[in-house]
Design a protein around this motif. Sequence first.
Motif, PDB file in Angstrom:
ATOM      1  N   ALA A   1      44.400  40.094  50.771  1.00 51.18           N
ATOM      2  CA  ALA A   1      44.983  38.669  50.266  1.00 51.18           C
ATOM      3  C   ALA A   1      43.875  37.605  50.417  1.00 51.18           C
ATOM      4  O   ALA A   1      43.420  37.115  51.448  1.00 51.18           O
ATOM      5  CB  ALA A   1      46.238  38.315  51.145  1.00 51.18           C
ATOM      6  N   VAL A   2      43.441  37.025  49.113  1.00 50.32           N
ATOM      7  CA  VAL A   2      42.244  36.301  49.309  1.00 50.32           C
ATOM      8  C   VAL A   2      42.594  34.842  49.345  1.00 50.32           C
ATOM      9  O   VAL A   2      43.510  34.184  48.930  1.00 50.32           O
ATOM     10  CB  VAL A   2      41.689  36.224  47.549  1.00 50.32           C
ATOM     11  CG1 VAL A   2      40.155  35.471  47.768  1.00 50.32           C
ATOM     12  CG2 VAL A   2      41.275  37.859  47.369  1.00 50.32           C
ATOM     13  N   THR A   3      41.839  34.225  50.512  1.00 45.52           N
ATOM     14  CA  THR A   3      42.106  33.117  50.889  1.00 45.52           C
ATOM     15  C   THR A   3      41.577  31.984  49.966  1.00 45.52           C
ATOM     16  O   THR A   3      41.980  30.818  49.823  1.00 45.52           O
ATOM     17  CB  THR A   3      41.500  32.691  52.187  1.00 45.52           C
ATOM     18  OG1 THR A   3      40.206  33.170  52.238  1.00 45.52           O
ATOM     19  CG2 THR A   3      42.181  33.667  53.387  1.00 45.52           C
ATOM     20  N   GLY A   4      40.515  32.285  49.228  1.00 42.91           N
ATOM     21  CA  GLY A   4      39.763  31.206  48.332  1.00 42.91           C
ATOM     22  C   GLY A   4      38.441  31.876  47.855  1.00 42.91           C
ATOM     23  O   GLY A   4      38.122  32.985  48.177  1.00 42.91           O
ATOM     24  N   ILE A   5      37.763  31.131  47.209  1.00 45.07           N
ATOM     25  CA  ILE A   5      36.560  31.574  46.531  1.00 45.07           C
ATOM     26  C   ILE A   5      35.414  30.531  46.785  1.00 45.07           C
ATOM     27  O   ILE A   5      35.708  29.344  46.886  1.00 45.07           O
ATOM     28  CB  ILE A   5      36.611  31.567  44.925  1.00 45.07           C
ATOM     29  CG1 ILE A   5      37.698  32.642  44.496  1.00 45.07           C
ATOM     30  CG2 ILE A   5      35.095  32.036  44.386  1.00 45.07           C
ATOM     31  CD1 ILE A   5      37.993  32.939  42.922  1.00 45.07           C
ATOM     32  N   GLN A   6      34.356  31.108  47.163  1.00 41.86           N
ATOM     33  CA  GLN A   6      33.198  30.244  47.638  1.00 41.86           C
ATOM     34  C   GLN A   6      32.627  29.431  46.322  1.00 41.86           C
ATOM     35  O   GLN A   6      32.803  29.999  45.385  1.00 41.86           O
ATOM     36  CB  GLN A   6      31.866  31.011  48.334  1.00 41.86           C
ATOM     37  CG  GLN A   6      31.368  31.827  47.443  1.00 41.86           C
ATOM     38  CD  GLN A   6      30.100  32.711  48.286  1.00 41.86           C
ATOM     39  OE1 GLN A   6      29.895  31.992  49.324  1.00 41.86           O
ATOM     40  NE2 GLN A   6      29.697  33.412  47.863  1.00 41.86           N
TER      41      GLN A   6
ATOM     42  N   SER B   1      47.090  29.793  47.128  1.00 38.07           N
ATOM     43  CA  SER B   1      48.349  29.101  47.787  1.00 38.07           C
ATOM     44  C   SER B   1      48.808  30.262  49.092  1.00 38.07           C
ATOM     45  O   SER B   1      48.726  31.303  49.070  1.00 38.07           O
ATOM     46  CB  SER B   1      49.275  29.831  46.747  1.00 38.07           C
ATOM     47  OG  SER B   1      50.657  30.115  47.209  1.00 38.07           O
ATOM     48  N   PRO B   2      49.042  29.378  50.027  1.00 39.89           N
ATOM     49  CA  PRO B   2      49.632  29.983  51.331  1.00 39.89           C
ATOM     50  C   PRO B   2      50.823  30.909  50.995  1.00 39.89           C
ATOM     51  O   PRO B   2      50.862  32.065  51.604  1.00 39.89           O
ATOM     52  CB  PRO B   2      49.858  28.938  52.330  1.00 39.89           C
ATOM     53  CG  PRO B   2      49.006  28.117  51.736  1.00 39.89           C
ATOM     54  CD  PRO B   2      48.967  27.831  50.196  1.00 39.89           C
ATOM     55  N   ALA B   3      51.734  30.621  50.236  1.00 34.08           N
ATOM     56  CA  ALA B   3      52.990  31.055  50.118  1.00 34.08           C
ATOM     57  C   ALA B   3      52.861  32.440  49.173  1.00 34.08           C
ATOM     58  O   ALA B   3      53.378  33.349  49.624  1.00 34.08           O
ATOM     59  CB  ALA B   3      53.934  30.416  49.097  1.00 34.08           C
TER      60      ALA B   3
ATOM     61  N   ALA C   1      53.128  36.531  50.637  1.00 34.67           N
ATOM     62  CA  ALA C   1      53.986  37.277  49.945  1.00 34.67           C
ATOM     63  C   ALA C   1      53.057  38.647  49.520  1.00 34.67           C
ATOM     64  O   ALA C   1      53.729  39.710  49.821  1.00 34.67           O
ATOM     65  CB  ALA C   1      54.443  36.667  48.340  1.00 34.67           C
ATOM     66  N   ILE C   2      51.722  38.536  49.552  1.00 33.43           N
ATOM     67  CA  ILE C   2      51.046  39.593  49.314  1.00 33.43           C
ATOM     68  C   ILE C   2      50.969  40.465  50.426  1.00 33.43           C
ATOM     69  O   ILE C   2      51.080  41.815  50.601  1.00 33.43           O
ATOM     70  CB  ILE C   2      49.781  39.249  48.794  1.00 33.43           C
ATOM     71  CG1 ILE C   2      49.717  38.798  47.383  1.00 33.43           C
ATOM     72  CG2 ILE C   2      48.769  40.344  48.820  1.00 33.43           C
ATOM     73  CD1 ILE C   2      48.305  37.855  47.187  1.00 33.43           C
ATOM     74  N   LEU C   3      50.897  39.781  51.558  1.00 31.99           N
ATOM     75  CA  LEU C   3      50.799  40.392  52.986  1.00 31.99           C
ATOM     76  C   LEU C   3      52.182  41.054  53.412  1.00 31.99           C
ATOM     77  O   LEU C   3      52.388  42.140  53.810  1.00 31.99           O
ATOM     78  CB  LEU C   3      50.479  39.525  54.250  1.00 31.99           C
ATOM     79  CG  LEU C   3      48.909  38.845  54.137  1.00 31.99           C
ATOM     80  CD1 LEU C   3      48.572  37.926  55.045  1.00 31.99           C
ATOM     81  CD2 LEU C   3      47.831  40.197  54.075  1.00 31.99           C
ATOM     82  N   ALA C   4      53.204  40.538  52.937  1.00 29.89           N
ATOM     83  CA  ALA C   4      54.551  40.945  53.302  1.00 29.89           C
ATOM     84  C   ALA C   4      54.787  42.159  52.373  1.00 29.89           C
ATOM     85  O   ALA C   4      55.349  43.000  53.005  1.00 29.89           O
ATOM     86  CB  ALA C   4      55.625  39.918  53.076  1.00 29.89           C
TER      87      ALA C   4
ATOM     88  N   GLU D   1      43.565  39.293  55.282  1.00 31.12           N
ATOM     89  CA  GLU D   1      43.064  37.958  54.587  1.00 31.12           C
ATOM     90  C   GLU D   1      41.597  37.996  54.426  1.00 31.12           C
ATOM     91  O   GLU D   1      40.838  38.071  55.549  1.00 31.12           O
ATOM     92  CB  GLU D   1      43.614  36.620  55.085  1.00 31.12           C
ATOM     93  CG  GLU D   1      45.122  36.190  54.833  1.00 31.12           C
ATOM     94  CD  GLU D   1      45.644  35.004  54.994  1.00 31.12           C
ATOM     95  OE1 GLU D   1      46.412  34.438  54.263  1.00 31.12           O
ATOM     96  OE2 GLU D   1      45.234  34.537  56.162  1.00 31.12           O
ATOM     97  N   LEU D   2      40.948  37.397  53.164  1.00 30.08           N
ATOM     98  CA  LEU D   2      39.478  37.388  53.178  1.00 30.08           C
ATOM     99  C   LEU D   2      39.134  36.465  52.423  1.00 30.08           C
ATOM    100  O   LEU D   2      39.687  36.273  51.394  1.00 30.08           O
ATOM    101  CB  LEU D   2      39.033  38.845  53.012  1.00 30.08           C
ATOM    102  CG  LEU D   2      38.965  39.689  51.484  1.00 30.08           C
ATOM    103  CD1 LEU D   2      38.182  40.817  51.567  1.00 30.08           C
ATOM    104  CD2 LEU D   2      40.328  39.835  51.280  1.00 30.08           C
ATOM    105  N   LEU D   3      37.709  36.138  52.261  1.00 30.12           N
ATOM    106  CA  LEU D   3      37.257  35.030  51.382  1.00 30.12           C
ATOM    107  C   LEU D   3      36.710  35.805  50.248  1.00 30.12           C
ATOM    108  O   LEU D   3      35.949  37.076  50.474  1.00 30.12           O
ATOM    109  CB  LEU D   3      36.426  34.137  52.034  1.00 30.12           C
ATOM    110  CG  LEU D   3      35.325  33.163  51.093  1.00 30.12           C
ATOM    111  CD1 LEU D   3      36.455  32.168  50.567  1.00 30.12           C
ATOM    112  CD2 LEU D   3      34.214  32.645  51.763  1.00 30.12           C
ATOM    113  N   SER D   4      36.490  35.395  48.993  1.00 24.95           N
ATOM    114  CA  SER D   4      36.062  35.892  47.897  1.00 24.95           C
ATOM    115  C   SER D   4      34.620  35.442  47.939  1.00 24.95           C
ATOM    116  O   SER D   4      34.305  34.145  47.446  1.00 24.95           O
ATOM    117  CB  SER D   4      36.951  35.913  46.575  1.00 24.95           C
ATOM    118  OG  SER D   4      35.858  36.299  45.543  1.00 24.95           O
TER     119      SER D   4
END
Length: 426
Positions: A216-221, A339-341, A345-348, A359-362
């Motif tokens: 589940a990607v937290t964001g993109i650098q 989106s945190p939501a 949902a992806i992790l669930a 979770e990880l950064l792209s």
Amino acid sequence: MTLMDRNIDTLPRIDGERLWSRLMSMAEIGARDDDGVDRQALSAEDRAAMARLIGWGEAIGVTASFDTAGNLFLTLPGASEGAPVLIGSHLDSQPTGGRFDGVYGVLAAFEVLETLHDAGITPPRPITLVAWMNEEGGRFAPGMMGSEVFAGHRSLDDIRAVRDAEGISVGAELDLLAETFPQVPRHEPGFALHAYIEPHIEQADRLERDALVIGAVTGIQGKKTYEITLSGREAHAGTEPMERRADAVQAFARVALAMQAAALEAGPDIRFTIGRVEVEPNAPSVVPATVRFRIDLRHPENAVLDRVGAALEAAAEQEASPCTSAVRRMVDAPANGFSPALRAAILASAAARGLPATELLSAAGHDARHMAPLTAAAMIFIPCRGGLSHHPDEWADPDHVAAGAQVLLDTCLKAASATRENGDLS
């Protein structure tokens, strides 16, 4: 009872074998002798891939459309006519690309549409597949043209004027695209979105190393791209004294070393690359008059990215003498979060289906970057063997391919059932 009130085991399951077969079918378009793919943006191969996708969509009754920036959409109607959940990625590849980058996200999205169609499920709102135009930037630079125009970050006139190495313009190819698909409706870029979800191979090896299946990607650098031109003076290599030379290659050597040093001061998270160098006149007995090169600079913190970018520009000016330097800023994309939501949902979904996840950064850029300011946005990563991408040996395991598509379907239905609050889903 809504779709997402049901136990996850009762939700429809994607057909992993069908998805894999479609991936291999699409890899035939632009196939290389080394098992890679050359399907560059707006090429004949790219149009053929679009035609194949449109044909698959017609078979299940989904509506196709293009916008005038060349983005392709396939829409499965919902119970309401509200803003859609947009899912997908891109069909174009690098000249020496692989079978999964980008196209996996598009075909995983199509598998979601087909699974819902086959199950007779009408989602609460429309679900729209997107194949963005020119994500890669291999033929027309810089990339992500289609998503940038959709998001209002670039104008259509701006991208239409860009030309490839053969002098062919994006505008001419977009006109040819319209002629190729006269039956497909066209509309202006941009429309309201309820959410955006992009599946993709990781293009790194974090998931593989940790034996994980879903990211589940937290964001993109953030990313900055520059074109630097160093201008000197052409002269005869045998007669021009060294002290009188304005040698652009020597200037490039000084500038490149100074830039590398400035970048390394930012610490281990910086990514600095000189990826393209052109020398003129590029003759063995002529002092070079011009060097033109591209810089790719990335970092997850915008303040660091801005500071190093300014240092690179200063290095070009300070180290070029006796040549002159000119800096063209091509891309200035700040780091973003997702989106945190949707991440939850992806992790669930992954947990409910027994798929190890994190979770990880792209580190790589994606079209999702440009959707994040517009709507609740997310990315789903699956492992990429050895972290190798943009290469003929790029590979993803069939089980992981199916798992990512299943999580996409679960998350997509969750998003379609959710309401918007404070810019995110609830």
